[in-house]
Design an enzyme around this catalytic site. Structure first.
Site, short mmCIF file in Angstrom:
data_model
loop_
_atom_site.label_atom_id
_atom_site.label_comp_id
_atom_site.label_asym_id
_atom_site.label_seq_id
_atom_site.Cartn_x
_atom_site.Cartn_y
_atom_site.Cartn_z
N HIS A 54 0.81 -1.08 0.02
CA HIS A 54 -0.17 -0.04 0.03
C HIS A 54 0.80 1.03 0.10
O HIS A 54 2.06 1.17 0.35
CB HIS A 54 -0.89 0.16 1.20
P1 TYD Z 1 -2.03 -3.94 7.26
O1 TYD Z 1 -2.30 -2.45 6.84
O2 TYD Z 1 -2.71 -5.07 6.25
O3 TYD Z 1 -0.81 -4.14 7.72
P2 TYD Z 1 0.65 -4.27 6.90
O4 TYD Z 1 0.58 -3.05 5.92
O5 TYD Z 1 1.74 -3.92 7.92
O6 TYD Z 1 0.87 -5.47 6.21
O7 TYD Z 1 -3.21 -3.89 8.75
C1 TYD Z 1 -3.57 -5.26 8.92
C2 TYD Z 1 -4.90 -4.89 9.70
O8 TYD Z 1 -4.52 -4.32 10.91
C3 TYD Z 1 -5.84 -4.21 9.14
O9 TYD Z 1 -7.20 -5.03 9.03
C4 TYD Z 1 -5.81 -2.81 9.69
C5 TYD Z 1 -5.42 -3.22 11.15
N1 TYD Z 1 -4.55 -1.88 11.65
C6 TYD Z 1 -4.91 -1.21 12.69
O10 TYD Z 1 -6.28 -1.68 13.08
N2 TYD Z 1 -4.10 -0.31 13.27
C7 TYD Z 1 -2.86 0.03 12.74
O11 TYD Z 1 -2.33 0.79 13.31
C8 TYD Z 1 -2.60 -0.67 11.60
C9 TYD Z 1 -1.39 -0.37 10.98
C10 TYD Z 1 -3.30 -1.87 11.28
#
Ligand code: TYD
Length: 135
Positions: A54
Site C-alpha cells: 500500500h
Molecule cells: P495492514 O495494513 O494490512 O498491515 P501491513 O500493511 O503492515 O501488512 O493491517 C492489517 C490489519 O490491521 C488491517 O485490518 C488494519 C489493522 N490495523 C489497525 O487497526 N491499526 C493499525 O495501526 C494498523 C497498522 C493496522
C-alpha cells in the site's frame, strides 16, 4: 520530475553499548522528522509472508527492524529501492506517496513503524492500479 522516492531517507539512531547489551533510543523532536502519533509493530511473521502492499496519502512513517531481518521495497511505480533491514539502530523514513512492501522476514523478526497519524483506513491506497493512476 520529482518522485516521493527522492525523499526516502535512512536514519541512524543513537546506540549505547555496554557489557550488558545495547540500547537505542528515538526522540520525536531530535531523531524523527514528524510528530509520532502512532506506533505499530509486526511480529510472529510466518516465513514467506509479504506485508505492506500500500501507499499512504498523507501519513509519514519511519520503519525499523528491531529484531531479525527483512527486505523493505519502495517504489513510485517506475523506480524501485530495496533496503536490507537488519540493524535495530537504523530506520527508513517513508514519505507519503511511496508504495511499500516488506519481504523475506527471518524467523523472530520484528518490524516497528512510527507513524505521523492515528490509524485511518482512508489514508491508505491499497490498490496498485489506483496508486499508479494517482502517481
Ligand atoms: P495492514 O495494513 O494490512 O498491515 P501491513 O500493511 O503492515 O501488512 O493491517 C492489517 C490489519 O490491521 C488491517 O485490518 C488494519 C489493522 N490495523 C489497525 O487497526 N491499526 C493499525 O495501526 C494498523 C497498522 C493496522
Amino acid at each position: 520530475m520529482s518522485s516521493p522516492l527522492d525523499r526516502v531517507k535512512e536514519y541512524e539512531f543513537p546506540k549505547v553499548s555496554d557489557p550488558r547489551g545495547n540500547l537505542s533510543f528515538i526522540e520525536e523532536g531530535r531523531h524523527v522528522p514528524f510528530p509520532i502519533r502512532r506506533v505499530f509493530y509486526i511480529y510472529d511473521i510466518p516465513s514467506g509472508s509479504t506485508r505492506g502492499g500500500h501507499a499512504h496519502r498523507e501519513q509519514q512513517q519511519l520503519v525499523l527492524c528491531i529484531s531479525g531481518a527483512f527486505e523493505l521495497r519502495l517504489t513510485d511505480g517506475h523506480r524501485e529501492i530495496s533496503i536490507p533491514m537488519n540493524r535495530p539502530y537504523k530506520g527508513v523514513y517513508v514519505p507519503p506517496g511511496v508504495w511499500l512492501t516488506m519481504h523475506d522476514f527471518t524467523t523472530g523478526s520484528i518490524c516497528l513503524v512510527l507513524c505521523s497519524g492515528e490509524y485511518e483506513e482512508s489514508d491508505y491506497i491499497r490498490d496498485l492500479d489506483e496508486y499508479l493512476r494517482l502517481i
